[in-house]
Design an enzyme around this catalytic site. Structure first.
Site, PDB file in Angstrom:
ATOM      1  CB  ALA A  43      42.697 -33.472 -89.250  1.00  0.00           C
ATOM      2  CG  ASP A  46      37.461 -31.213 -86.478  1.00  0.00           C
ATOM      3  OD1 ASP A  46      36.498 -30.502 -86.842  1.00  0.00           O
ATOM      4  OD2 ASP A  46      37.445 -32.448 -86.498  1.00  0.00           O
ATOM      5  CB  SER A  91      22.533 -47.868 -90.381  1.00  0.00           C
ATOM      6  OG  SER A  91      23.599 -48.296 -91.174  1.00  0.00           O
ATOM      7  CG  LEU A  92      21.115 -50.961 -85.848  1.00  0.00           C
ATOM      8  CD1 LEU A  92      19.786 -51.215 -85.143  1.00  0.00           C
ATOM      9  CD2 LEU A  92      22.264 -51.246 -84.902  1.00  0.00           C
ATOM     10  CD  GLU A 125      17.287 -50.819 -77.121  1.00  0.00           C
ATOM     11  OE1 GLU A 125      17.067 -49.937 -77.975  1.00  0.00           O
ATOM     12  OE2 GLU A 125      18.315 -50.837 -76.438  1.00  0.00           O
ATOM     13  CE  LYS A 127      16.037 -51.522 -87.634  1.00  0.00           C
ATOM     14  NZ  LYS A 127      15.369 -50.565 -88.511  1.00  0.00           N
ATOM     15  CG  ASP A 129       9.248 -48.703 -90.085  1.00  0.00           C
ATOM     16  OD1 ASP A 129      10.304 -48.162 -90.473  1.00  0.00           O
ATOM     17  OD2 ASP A 129       8.483 -49.322 -90.841  1.00  0.00           O
ATOM     18  CD  GLU A 183      13.605 -44.603 -85.727  1.00  0.00           C
ATOM     19  OE1 GLU A 183      14.750 -44.440 -85.250  1.00  0.00           O
ATOM     20  OE2 GLU A 183      13.385 -45.102 -86.836  1.00  0.00           O
ATOM     21  CE1 TYR A 235      17.862 -45.312 -81.772  1.00  0.00           C
ATOM     22  CE2 TYR A 235      15.466 -45.267 -81.793  1.00  0.00           C
ATOM     23  CZ  TYR A 235      16.681 -45.098 -82.442  1.00  0.00           C
ATOM     24  OH  TYR A 235      16.699 -44.692 -83.749  1.00  0.00           O
ATOM     25  CE  LYS A 323      13.909 -54.333 -91.014  1.00  0.00           C
ATOM     26  NZ  LYS A 323      14.632 -53.693 -92.105  1.00  0.00           N
ATOM     27  CB  CYS A 428      24.499 -57.089-125.028  1.00  0.00           C
ATOM     28  SG  CYS A 428      24.056 -55.465-124.388  1.00  0.00           S
ATOM     29  CB  CYS A 431      25.827 -53.104-127.707  1.00  0.00           C
ATOM     30  SG  CYS A 431      26.715 -54.432-126.874  1.00  0.00           S
ATOM     31  CB  CYS A 446      27.105 -56.855-122.356  1.00  0.00           C
ATOM     32  SG  CYS A 446      27.687 -55.876-123.739  1.00  0.00           S
ATOM     33  CB  CYS A 452      27.920 -52.058-124.403  1.00  0.00           C
ATOM     34  SG  CYS A 452      26.233 -52.285-123.826  1.00  0.00           S
TER      35      CYS A 452
HETATM   36  S1  IVH Z   1      20.244 -48.205 -82.302  1.00  0.00           S
HETATM   37  C1  IVH Z   1      24.551 -47.483 -83.378  1.00  0.00           C
HETATM   38  N1  IVH Z   1      17.846 -48.816 -81.431  1.00  0.00           N
HETATM   39  O1  IVH Z   1      16.967 -48.379 -86.911  1.00  0.00           O
HETATM   40  C2  IVH Z   1      23.151 -47.980 -83.390  1.00  0.00           C
HETATM   41  N2  IVH Z   1      18.057 -48.045 -83.687  1.00  0.00           N
HETATM   42  O2  IVH Z   1      18.687 -49.725 -88.913  1.00  0.00           O
HETATM   43  C3  IVH Z   1      22.157 -46.929 -83.614  1.00  0.00           C
HETATM   44  N3  IVH Z   1      15.927 -47.810 -84.875  1.00  0.00           N
HETATM   45  O3  IVH Z   1      19.005 -45.679 -87.805  1.00  0.00           O
HETATM   46  C4  IVH Z   1      20.790 -47.390 -83.738  1.00  0.00           C
HETATM   47  N4  IVH Z   1      14.638 -48.469 -83.200  1.00  0.00           N
HETATM   48  O4  IVH Z   1      16.599 -45.182 -87.033  1.00  0.00           O
HETATM   49  C5  IVH Z   1      18.577 -48.388 -82.476  1.00  0.00           C
HETATM   50  N5  IVH Z   1      15.800 -49.344 -80.499  1.00  0.00           N
HETATM   51  C6  IVH Z   1      16.516 -48.912 -81.539  1.00  0.00           C
HETATM   52  C7  IVH Z   1      15.922 -48.530 -82.774  1.00  0.00           C
HETATM   53  C8  IVH Z   1      16.731 -48.114 -83.820  1.00  0.00           C
HETATM   54  C9  IVH Z   1      14.667 -48.028 -84.457  1.00  0.00           C
HETATM   55  C10 IVH Z   1      16.299 -47.350 -86.211  1.00  0.00           C
HETATM   56  C11 IVH Z   1      17.221 -46.159 -86.262  1.00  0.00           C
HETATM   57  C12 IVH Z   1      18.457 -46.637 -86.958  1.00  0.00           C
HETATM   58  C13 IVH Z   1      17.949 -47.801 -87.725  1.00  0.00           C
HETATM   59  C14 IVH Z   1      19.077 -48.766 -88.016  1.00  0.00           C
END
Ligand code: IVH
Length: 703
Positions: A43, A46, A91-92, A125, A127, A129, A183, A235, A323, A428, A431, A446, A452
């Site tokens: 804070a 910034d 991340s998701l 969408e 995902k 890789d 990506e 995306y 997945k 264990c 130890c 243990c 240990c």
């Molecule tokens: S959305 C806040 N959309 O998956 C959400 N992620 O496990 C931000 N990824 O870090 C991610 N295709 O690298 C989103 N259509 C898609 C994606 C996608 C691949 C990857 C991305 C993310 C990871 C999360």
């Protein structure tokens, strides 16, 4: 000295202050990025940066060549400069089954108070890789590209991103500030071609297209990136000066119009049945796409609803990754090894005849615990129809994403006749202490505790790990070596290493792999590590059930080590306010609270902790300050029935505005929001003279 309003500054004062700010912010940057030892809170950092900008806006000609405004990160000691994401890259959460998709939809509806049959659209969408990238445009020009990193701080790969033809360098009619996220990936054909070239040059092939893409983007020489055929799909987005659209799909279409490649298999689905249908469809097309995908991402389409749903600590509530099933392979289980972890847990590890799964050589897999080996779950119900796992068995191994491989099943028809059921050790292996299994627990531990060696070493490995003290030059390998030599027995010893040896450098530099320079560097890193933010210290202690996120929540709640420490001692009394306050913290349940209290009560850990803390300069942690929020930093309690939103949404919104939401009223409470049927908490608030608001007044306050 009191700060002068920017409007009232004289030219001379402005000039002097800009010089001062360049100096302070420069040092703060170096401390943050290079030494990982920040001395300014986010804070404050910034605020100073904003003040610097305001002064520059008033006196543009005084702007310095080394203005902090133009610097986002400082080059770290080696490799790429770091970039702090203005908006974290989340991340998701991953799921694998249809039931989990229905559960996701149900959670979203519950949070929003939507009926089970109310229409609710999601995007589906593919995902991709690859690896995610955030590309920043200002005034239509590409100014920075950064990898995700740990979500808060990534690496500056701007020069490399400019080498990817899919990524526009300039945009027409774009928002003034636009961070496009998506990506970077390598198509399958290009990957095969690249590996052929690698082989021809006598270089190691890449395991899979994702590794190849990551290796190609994270090149110190952008010319190498240029030669690698990388592609990009947009995306998502980060900072924006104006919204792209009202919906997820609308925003993706907007990005496409601006010139970004977007995926052609994105679809709109109404509810989980349609989402699953689309998932099956994409699964059948997967092999023909020409690039790797590892699942389907579902997102709530309406961006206003996304905003209401908000985020948990690291993942959005409005999206989930479905997945594809992991790849399988069959191999021989050659042995079972027992590893002893930092909390004494005995973890069985399958030693496998090496086999390639998804391009990666796998030679070990987790076996979880003794029940898993025996073919039953923690409630005693059969798994794998009760088939146990024996040394000498042929087993089916799978690998989902980057996680440790697991064993799915065992092939009974290939079991050697002399294979015997596995006897899980009751001692264990390191130890020799008894290893006991408490009733209701699935792991055997243990009981050697501090005596240990395995527990000691593992505790210290955790202590120096990346999310903890993160001491450069002191990783798992060095900890093991120093431990073996008797140089360090507990974390406090790390900080006396240099002194104890008097000429620590002399001793160390004669060791294999150490020279004068690396030894000096290690001691400097250890010295820098003394300045540690409270959350990292809490995590580093390795208290059972207290992970990285919980450590952050605890640090934000208690602010300082002194507060935290006192509260943990007082929380032994389960009827007292300290225990109540602890239990009221988001994400802290009974098990974690009890574990914390035990830790701070145990005589031996207390003494070790005292020895450690004596060496440290523990930095306070503030809850993130939300500019313009009237409730930032305030502690709020909701009680009674809420009529305009669910409890979960009220809590999430308050937290998004920087408030701490607690489950109990105490002297620290700033605001109690009381709906109809409020009882004892309201009474207590009145007794303590805490401000009480109705839900309506609260909504008016937060806007
Ligand atoms: S959305 C806040 N959309 O998956 C959400 N992620 O496990 C931000 N990824 O870090 C991610 N295709 O690298 C989103 N259509 C898609 C994606 C996608 C691949 C990857 C991305 C993310 C990871 C999360």
């Amino acid at each position: 000295m009191a700060e002068i309003e920017v409007d009232a500054l004289t030219r001379a004062q402005a000039k002097a202050e800009l010089a001062h700010l360049a100096d302070v912010l420069g040092k703060a940057n170096a401390a943050y990025y290079q030494k990982d030892a920040p001395f300014l809170s986010d804070a404050e950092y910034d605020r100073l940066k904003r003040r610097n900008m305001a002064i520059e806006a008033r006196f543009p000609d005084l702007k310095r060549a080394d203005s902090p405004t133009d610097r986002i990160g400082a080059p770290p000691s080696a490799g790429f400069a770091k970039v702090r994401h203005k908006i974290p890259m989340m991340s998701l959460a991953d799921v694998f089954t249809d039931e989990e998709i229905y559960a996701f939809d149900a959670r979203v509806r519950k949070f929003l108070n939507f009926a089970p049959d109310a229409p609710l659209d999601y995007t589906a969408e593919p995902k991709i890789d690859g690896l995610s990238l955030s590309i920043r445009y200002e005034g239509g020009k590409l100014v920075q590209a950064a990898t995700r990193g740990d979500g808060s701080v990534g690496e500056d790969v701007t020069a490399n991103a400019r080498m990817i033809p899919d990524i526009p360098q300039t945009l027409v009619d774009a928002p003034d500030i636009l961070e496009v996220r998506g990506e970077v990936y390598m198509p399958d054909a290009a990957f095969a071609e690249l590996n052929k070239t690698q082989a021809a040059k006598g270089l190691k092939p890449f395991a899979n297209p994702r590794n190849a893409a990551a290796g190609s983007l994270r090149q110190l020489d952008p010319q190498v990136t240029r030669e690698r055929p990388l592609k990009f799909f947009a995306y998502a987005w980060g900072e924006l000066s104006e919204p792209l659209a009202d919906t997820q799909l609308g925003a993706i279409h907007h990005l496409a119009r601006l010139g970004f490649p977007t995926n052609t298999h994105n679809a709109l689905c109404n509810g989980p049945a349609e989402m699953l249908q689309h998932y099956r469809q994409i699964e059948t097309e997967r092999a023909l796409l020409g690039y790797d995908i590892d699942g389907v991402v579902y997102k709530v389409n309406d961006l206003a609803l996304q905003k209401r749903l908000g985020f948990r600590a690291t993942t959005p509530r409005w999206a989930i990754a479905h997945k594809f099933p992991a790849e399988l392979a069959t191999t021989l289980l050659e042995d079972i090894e027992i590893q002893v972890g930092r909390t004494g847990a005995l973890s069985p590890v399958a030693k496998l005849k090496p086999i390639t799964i998804g391009g990666v050589v796998v030679s070990s897999a987790t076996l979880h615990n003794e029940d898993y080996i025996a073919g039953r779950d923690s409630h005693g119900n059969p798994i794998r129809d009760g088939r146990d796992i024996r040394i000498g068995d042929w087993v089916i191994v799978y690998r989902a994403g980057d996680v440790i491989p697991k064993i799915k099943d065992v092939l009974l028809d290939r079991r050697p006749p002399d294979a015997v059921p596995y006897q899980f050790p009751h001692k264990c292996p390191v130890c020799g202490s008894d290893a006991v299994r408490e009733p209701g627990e699935s792991v055997r531990r243990c009981t050697g505790g501090i005596i240990c060696p395995a527990q000691q070493v593992e505790k210290m490995k955790h202590f120096v790990s990346r999310a903890a003290f993160d001491i450069e030059g002191l990783g798992a390998k060095q900890v093991e070596m120093f431990y073996k030599d008797g140089w360090i027995r507990e974390p406090a010893d790390i900080f006396t290493l240099e002194d104890r040896f008097g000429h620590g450098v002399q001793q160390l530099k004669n060791r294999e792999g150490w020279g004068e320079k690396s030894a000096q560097k290690l001691f400097a890193a250890i010295r820098a590590a003394r300045h540690v933010p409270l959350n990292r210290l809490i995590f580093a202690l390795g208290i059972r059930h207290v992970g990285e996120t919980a450590s952050l929540m605890l640090a934000r709640f208690y602010g300082s080590w002194q507060n935290f420490h006192t509260a943990m001692e007082q929380a032994r009394d389960h009827d007292g306010p300290a225990w109540q306050a602890l239990m009221g913290i988001d994400g802290v349940g009974e098990v974690m609270a009890a574990s914390l209290v035990d830790y701070f009560h145990e005589e031996k850990t207390r003494a070790a902790l005292e020895r450690l803390v004596a060496h440290l300069d523990i930095q306070n942690v503030e809850a993130p300050h939300v500019a313009g929020s009237p409730v930032s930093g305030k502690t709020v309690v909701f009680t009674g029935t809420l009529e305009h939103m669910t409890r979960a949404e009220a809590k999430a919104r308050a937290e998004a505005l920087g408030a701490k939401v607690s489950g109990s009223v105490s002297g620290h409470t700033d605001i109690v929001v009381a709906g109809p049927k409020a009882g004892s908490k309201l009474k207590k608030a009145r007794e303590l003279g805490v401000k009480v608001l109705s839900e309506k007044e609260w909504l008016a306050l937060i806007g």
